[in-house]
Design an enzyme around this catalytic site. Structure first.
Site, short mmCIF file in Angstrom:
data_model
loop_
_atom_site.label_atom_id
_atom_site.label_comp_id
_atom_site.label_asym_id
_atom_site.label_seq_id
_atom_site.Cartn_x
_atom_site.Cartn_y
_atom_site.Cartn_z
N ASP A 306 0.86 -1.17 0.00
CA ASP A 306 0.00 0.00 0.00
C ASP A 306 0.91 1.23 0.00
OD1 ASP A 306 -2.23 1.57 0.14
OD2 ASP A 306 -2.50 1.36 2.30
N THR A 308 0.02 4.62 1.40
CA THR A 308 -0.06 5.42 2.62
C THR A 308 0.45 4.63 3.82
OG1 THR A 308 -1.98 6.55 1.72
CG2 THR A 308 -1.59 6.77 4.08
N ASP A 546 -1.80 -1.92 5.94
CA ASP A 546 -2.16 -1.52 7.30
C ASP A 546 -3.66 -1.39 7.52
OD1 ASP A 546 -2.65 0.70 5.81
OD2 ASP A 546 -1.51 2.10 7.06
#
Length: 795
Positions: A306, A308, A546
């Site tokens: 990912d 971010t 996350d």
């Protein structure tokens, strides 16, 4: 910030929850449940290091030797004790460090007590507590929903169904599930041992526990060794039982031949190196929830991540507002602030908007909500009759061209862009995927910027140098994801892909993803499809994420890595948790894993070489004569100085060289078989010359054979280290120290008598030299010929 409201006016007292006094009384009455194990239990560690096949073989023959022969020939029981003690010590040390880290990311719960929210450990939740849920939270107790705002649960751990389940007021929720979207308040009805929460950790982690490449390769190696040892064991046993009359001699011959066929220390060293590596990375702030995860990371050739929180800082910031035609900046700022302040469930984007302090807003009543979903990429609120929509700019078909152009421009610069709009119709019902209304008029854009982490470019460069492909999978616009990937240095020959238009065929999907540095606007199922397509093509894929939207891909990947600040659901299914949210720790873990692979491969070659030369000696001498050239105690001495101590040092020392395990069996066999054959022949030649050529007697001939094993074994250790380098010098010093230990056993009367060795005569030295020359010379010659043949085949 408004929270879930009571379902009706009659539930006001319920919404206050239990009093602190009542909760304490119920907790005392129930008793504190047993703490959830964040790693293996002490009993499990002791059992695993005690109850295994090599230890069982050592124990059985040790008992037989003590009962029917000399206790001195049972010295190999020291290996049994060492296996248990060293393995247990290292794993317990690792467990304590892992438990310390696990406490930092342990799940907790938000309960309502005396009308106020309070965060408590899961173990302190009692029946009757009101528990709040938000996206990514785990359901920590069985209960009944009191209020819900778009609550969607993942119950795959309980039912096996991957589709989200929507729950409303009055419906049940079960521990072991996770909140995907929305928010809710539920009353706990069963907690602790009475609920599914007691099995939560085991359930979540049992969902995925893939064997690492090294573990699978080692399993195959042990099966081959056992298969080869069975006929040898039968032949030796029959020969000894039919031709030897003394019980002591029988036990000595069978024990010496069979115990040393088993690579008794190899399993110990694999578990010890894994535990030591887990301990090392724990000191760097990385929690290994699967002990083989560090070694597995070394095999990874594709990392999907990912954007971010991994390449960029987890918290964005508002950098610009762009009002649409007919809307002034003050109105746009006010409505954005109201949306962020009124949203019952905030994500990082809403937190950034709220923290920006765009405008002073009064408290508003939330009459309805459509929570944000990564599948639909928009959310909505009804605030006192104002229906506001926040989401991806492309959802707003009514936006003017200038606004669309500005959104594209900002996204191309690597910024995240969201559009805010207002609608007149009632909000759509929150089903699995409510449609975006076509009457929404845009009010403007909010532009958020993300900063690259300081070590992002360095981490990406490391992966490129190591031929590990890095792919960014993001829910942001393709231009944004591509710009961030470009800034971080992610290589790729094509522009970022649009996750909404990915090929459906796995091969085409794989090719498209491998050419592009990033994929934007990708859904959770899209991430899983990308990981699956890469794995079907034989890639070893790690997924770093996350959020809840990363969980499907985390479960699909061979190795799952979660951020410590991420959703509890993501952490629960991860093999590795970056407790400090530092993606820059991954290169160090890769190096640690590659060291494991490299060292275990060398150690395996050493152990299998021993098994091969024992088999050669058994076939050539022990079975025909019913006498083994070494007593068990002599083999224990020789194995300790040539394999036991060196293997332990080699397994844990820094190293360099090849590390990939794809052809583990072939690599081990290419070295161990010719080396073992040569050493075995050297032992047979030297022992035969001493026993039958010079007629030196059994004791002196066994001394010669023991000396040949020591010198040839140390030569094998040196040959494993290749050419030059500081490590080779260090290993040379280690081998010299081991040779000195053996010489002490020869010259010190007590040790010489204990091991039943004799002082070497001139003829014995000649036999020793012939055996060593045959073994070492044959080994070096055979390995050079094989290397030359491989080089010719490559050319």
């Amino acid at each position: 910030m408004s929270g879930p409201q009571p379902a009706s006016g009659g539930t006001t007292q319920v919404a206050r929850g239990l009093s602190e006094a009542e909760a304490a009384r119920r907790l005392a009455e129930r008793g504190r449940p047993a703490a959830q194990q964040s790693s293996r239990s002490y009993a499990s560690i002791i059992r695993a290091n005690t109850l295994n096949i090599p230890n069982a073989i050592l124990f059985v023959f040790g008992v037989l030797t003590i009962a029917f022969a000399s206790w001195r020939d049972a010295l190999f029981l020291g290996i049994l004790v060492s296996n248990i003690a060293i393995g247990s010590f290292q794993e317990i040390r690792s467990k304590r460090e892992l438990d310390r880290l696990a406490a930092l990311v342990a799940p907790d719960a938000v309960v309502v007590r005396d009308g106020a929210d309070r965060r408590v450990p899961v173990a302190e939740v009692v029946a009757g507590d009101l528990v709040r849920l938000a996206g990514g939270d785990q359901v920590v107790a069985d209960g009944t929903v009191v209020t819900a705002d778009g609550l969607a649960l993942d119950e795959a751990n309980l039912t096996g169904e991957s589709e989200p389940v929507v729950r409303g007021a009055g419906e049940p929720v079960w521990s072991g599930s996770f909140a995907l979207e929305g928010a809710a308040l539920f009353e706990a009805t069963a907690v602790g041992e009475d609920s599914r929460a007691a099995r939560l950790t085991a359930t979540a982690r049992a969902f995925r526990h893939p064997r690492s490449p090294l573990e699978r390769a080692n399993d195959r190696l042990l099966l081959w060794i056992i298969a080869a040892a069975v006929p040898l064991a039968i032949g030796l046993t029959v020969s000894v039982l039919t031709r030897v009359g003394s019980t002591e001699a029988r036990v000595q011959a069978i024990t010496a031949g069979l115990v040393n066929l088993v690579p008794e220390g190899l399993i110990l060293l694999i578990s010890v190196t894994a535990a030591v590596s887990a301990f090392k990375i724990a000191r760097r702030g990385v929690l290994a929830q699967q002990l083989n995860a560090v070694e597995s990371l070394a095999s990874v050739d594709v990392v999907c991540t990912d954007k971010t929180g991994t390449l960029t800082e987890p918290t964005p910031r508002v950098v610009a507002l762009v009002a649409a035609e007919g809307t002034d900046d003050a109105t746009l700022a006010h409505e954005l602030a109201a949306f962020a302040a009124g949203s019952p469930s905030r994500n990082l984007t809403l937190e950034a908007i709220n923290d920006a302090g765009l405008a002073e807003v009064a408290s508003a009543t939330v009459n309805g909500q459509v929570p944000f979903s990564s599948r639909r990429r928009w959310s909505a609120l009804d605030l006192d009759g104002r229906r506001l929509f926040l989401g991806a700019p492309e959802r707003f078909a009514n936006a003017e061209e200038s606004l669309k152009a500005r959104a594209l421009q900002e996204a191309s610069a690597g910024r995240r862009v969201l559009a805010l709009g207002r609608g007149e119709r009632p909000l759509p019902a929150d089903g699995a995927d409510p449609p975006f209304p076509d009457d929404v008029q845009p009010l403007g854009l909010v532009v958020l910027a993300e900063r690259l982490r300081p070590n992002a470019a360095e981490t990406v460069a490391f992966f490129s140098e190591q031929n590990v492909v890095l792919k960014v999978l993001s829910g942001d616009a393709p231009a944004t994801a591509g710009a961030i990937a470009h800034d971080a240095g992610v290589p790729g020959s094509a522009s970022a892909l649009n996750g909404e238009a990915l090929p459906a065929e796995p091969a085409a999907l794989r090719d498209a993803v491998l050419e592009a540095p990033a994929v934007g606007r990708i859904s959770p199922d899209g991430k899983r499809a990308v990981v699956g397509a890469l794995e079907e093509a034989g890639r070893y894929v790690a997924m770093v994420g996350d959020g809840v939207n990363d969980v499907p891909a985390l479960k699909q990947a061979r190795l799952a890595i979660a951020q410590g600040s991420g959703a509890e659901m993501a952490r629960s299914v991860a093999d590795l948790v970056l407790v400090r949210d530092d993606f820059g720790a991954v290169p160090g873990m890769v190096g640690e894993g590659r060291q494991i692979l490299r060292n275990i491969q060398r150690v395996a070659q050493l152990f299998v070489t021993k098994s091969v030369f024992v088999a050669v000696v058994g076939l050539a001498v022990a079975i025909p004569t019913a006498t083994f050239p070494l007593l068990p105690r002599q083999f224990t001495l020789a194995s300790t100085v040539t394999i036991g101590i060196p293997a332990f040092v080699l397994a844990l020392a820094p190293s360099s060289g090849p590390w990939r395990p794809e052809r583990f069996m072939q690599s081990v066999a290419r070295f161990a078989i010719p080396a073992g054959l040569a050493v075995g022949i050297g032992i047979v030649v030297g022992y035969g010359l001493a026993r039958y050529g010079f007629d030196l007697g059994l004791t002196l001939s066994r001394t010669v054979a023991t000396g040949i094993v020591v010198v040839c074994g140390l030569a094998v250790v040196m040959r494993l280290e290749g050419e030059g380098g500081r490590r080779r010098l260090a290993v040379g010093a280690l081998c010299a120290a081991m040779a000195l230990l053996f010489l002490l056993a020869l010259v010190v009367p007590f040790l010489r008598n204990f091991y039943e060795l004799s002082t070497l005569t001139g003829e014995a030295i000649v036999a020793w030299g012939v055996g060593v020359a045959t073994g070492v010379g044959g080994m070096l010659g055979a390995l050079r010929l094989l290397q030359a043949a491989r080089n010719t085949a490559t050319i």
